[in-house]
Design a protein around this motif. Structure first.
Motif, mmCIF file in Angstrom:
data_model
loop_
_atom_site.group_PDB
_atom_site.id
_atom_site.type_symbol
_atom_site.label_atom_id
_atom_site.label_comp_id
_atom_site.label_asym_id
_atom_site.label_seq_id
_atom_site.Cartn_x
_atom_site.Cartn_y
_atom_site.Cartn_z
ATOM 1 N N VAL A 157 1.416 -1.005 -0.164
ATOM 2 C CA VAL A 157 -0.113 -0.344 0.229
ATOM 3 C C VAL A 157 0.878 1.516 0.208
ATOM 4 O O VAL A 157 2.043 1.763 0.687
ATOM 5 C CB VAL A 157 -1.064 -0.140 0.977
ATOM 6 N N VAL A 158 0.521 2.318 -0.648
ATOM 7 C CA VAL A 158 0.907 3.067 -1.029
ATOM 8 C C VAL A 158 0.212 4.452 -0.622
ATOM 9 O O VAL A 158 -1.006 4.543 -1.454
ATOM 10 C CB VAL A 158 1.716 3.641 -2.775
ATOM 11 N N ASP A 159 1.014 5.270 0.044
ATOM 12 C CA ASP A 159 0.280 6.356 1.238
ATOM 13 C C ASP A 159 0.598 7.257 -0.308
ATOM 14 O O ASP A 159 1.813 8.465 -0.396
ATOM 15 C CB ASP A 159 0.833 6.580 2.093
ATOM 16 N N LEU A 160 -0.293 7.688 -0.620
ATOM 17 C CA LEU A 160 -0.076 8.852 -1.542
ATOM 18 C C LEU A 160 0.308 10.856 -1.235
ATOM 19 O O LEU A 160 0.717 11.330 -2.000
ATOM 20 C CB LEU A 160 -1.409 9.200 -2.451
ATOM 21 N N VAL A 161 -0.058 10.623 -0.173
ATOM 22 C CA VAL A 161 -0.222 11.620 0.540
ATOM 23 C C VAL A 161 1.462 11.903 1.164
ATOM 24 O O VAL A 161 2.198 12.681 0.528
ATOM 25 C CB VAL A 161 -0.826 12.234 2.177
ATOM 26 N N ARG A 162 1.473 10.958 1.229
ATOM 27 C CA ARG A 162 3.178 10.958 1.541
ATOM 28 C C ARG A 162 4.508 11.512 0.078
ATOM 29 O O ARG A 162 5.598 11.456 0.428
ATOM 30 C CB ARG A 162 3.530 10.077 2.939
ATOM 31 N N ALA A 163 3.849 9.763 -0.826
ATOM 32 C CA ALA A 163 4.657 9.992 -1.943
ATOM 33 C C ALA A 163 5.138 11.394 -2.735
ATOM 34 O O ALA A 163 6.038 11.519 -2.861
ATOM 35 C CB ALA A 163 3.845 9.415 -2.630
ATOM 36 N N ALA A 164 3.656 11.958 -2.120
ATOM 37 C CA ALA A 164 3.415 13.851 -2.898
ATOM 38 C C ALA A 164 4.854 14.559 -2.480
ATOM 39 O O ALA A 164 5.332 15.650 -2.785
ATOM 40 C CB ALA A 164 2.143 14.744 -2.915
ATOM 41 N N ASP A 165 4.215 14.814 -0.629
ATOM 42 C CA ASP A 165 5.200 15.140 0.150
ATOM 43 C C ASP A 165 6.967 15.094 -0.601
ATOM 44 O O ASP A 165 7.603 15.796 -0.378
ATOM 45 C CB ASP A 165 5.216 14.895 1.487
ATOM 46 N N LEU A 166 7.364 13.844 -0.755
ATOM 47 C CA LEU A 166 8.637 13.248 -1.109
ATOM 48 C C LEU A 166 8.662 13.369 -2.938
ATOM 49 O O LEU A 166 9.913 13.602 -2.304
ATOM 50 C CB LEU A 166 8.424 11.769 -0.414
ATOM 51 N N GLN A 167 8.180 13.611 -3.202
ATOM 52 C CA GLN A 167 7.981 13.697 -4.878
ATOM 53 C C GLN A 167 9.685 15.383 -5.454
ATOM 54 O O GLN A 167 8.988 16.186 -4.427
ATOM 55 C CB GLN A 167 6.594 13.199 -5.623
#
Length: 267
Positions: free
Chosen positions: A190-200
């Protein structure tokens, strides 16, 4: 294939369907191999799982593919099937060659051969001659074939989702489940998109992830079956294809390390 190199397609390949994450299933830190539950060794950190699977893939480099799935579009489901092979490139990209067959509702099967290079170029065999396909173009008769082929090739990499968002991914479940009689562990990633966006760091990808989060999509998932030697045996993914529908794809992998022939055609 890098997310930056693939643009929107790369993000959509990772959008694999919303799942309900059961509280407490995912552990933030690795428990490593040999967890308390019986069966094969299990990994409870996405980073650790990626490390062992990617190392095995770099050692084996090649595999034979079998693809099956469907594209659910406005006019109904289009079935998809295919056979081919993949190769993990030293640069980290994945090259693939496969024959893809799409059968639209009430239509006849459309079969085409494709080669997708590690840099993301797509080539199609049109009756004995190869042409380069722009899978991002719109309004072309072959858009469905080409777009699906490009996404199939990207999804054919069993660690694509893990690698792309490893710092925002969790192992939500790890259970023993054989594949065609071979002992394996089924991982729900499972990928947390909120965190993925913050780290991108790529501004275009970050904006697309933010848009998905703003639209209510906060988590995405994929499923991966791994054998005792950390070889992927099967993956299942769902992804959106803009203007086409939703692709649901199962990829089965066998004969890891067997010789394959994949080469970009000369135009």
């Amino acid at each position: 294939m890098s997310a930056a190199g693939r643009g929107p397609i790369a993000v959509l390949v990772a959008v694999l369907g919303v799942v309900l994450v059961v509280s407490g299933c995912a552990r933030g830190n690795s428990e490593g191999a040999g967890a308390a539950s019986p069966g094969l060794p299990k990994y409870y950190s996405a980073a650790d799982l990626l490390t062992v699977v990617a190392a095995r893939q770099r050692a084996d480099r090649t595999a034979v593919l079998r693809l099956s799935g469907r594209v659910d579009g406005p006019s109904g489901p289009t079935t998809l099937g295919g056979d081919g092979s993949l190769r993990i490139e030293p640069t980290g990209g994945v090259s693939a060659q496969f024959t893809q067959t799409l059968t639209a509702p009430g239509g006849t099967p459309q079969t085409a051969r494709f080669v997708v290079t590690g840099s993301g170029q797509v080539f199609r065999d049109t009756g004995g001659s190869w042409t380069r396909v722009d899978h991002a173009s719109t309004g072309t008769p072959d858009k469905t074939l080409a777009t699906t082929a490009a996404n199939v090739a990207d999804t054919a990499d069993p660690t694509a989702n893990l690698a792309r968002y490893s710092d925002a991914a969790l192992i939500a479940d790890a259970v023993d489940q054989p594949v065609d009689g071979v002992a394996a562990v089924r991982y729900l990633v499972v990928v947390d998109l909120v965190r993925a966006a913050d780290l991108q760091t790529d501004p275009i990808i970050k904006a697309e992830l933010r848009s998905q989060v703003d639209g209510g999509l906060t988590r995405i998932s994929s499923t991966l079956w791994v054998d005792a030697a950390n070889r992927p045996l099967r993956s299942e993914n769902r992804q959106a294809l803009p203007g086409i529908g939703t692709l649901t794809l199962t990829a089965d992998y066998r004969d890891w390390g067997a010789p394959v022939s994949i080469a970009a055609p000369s135009l």
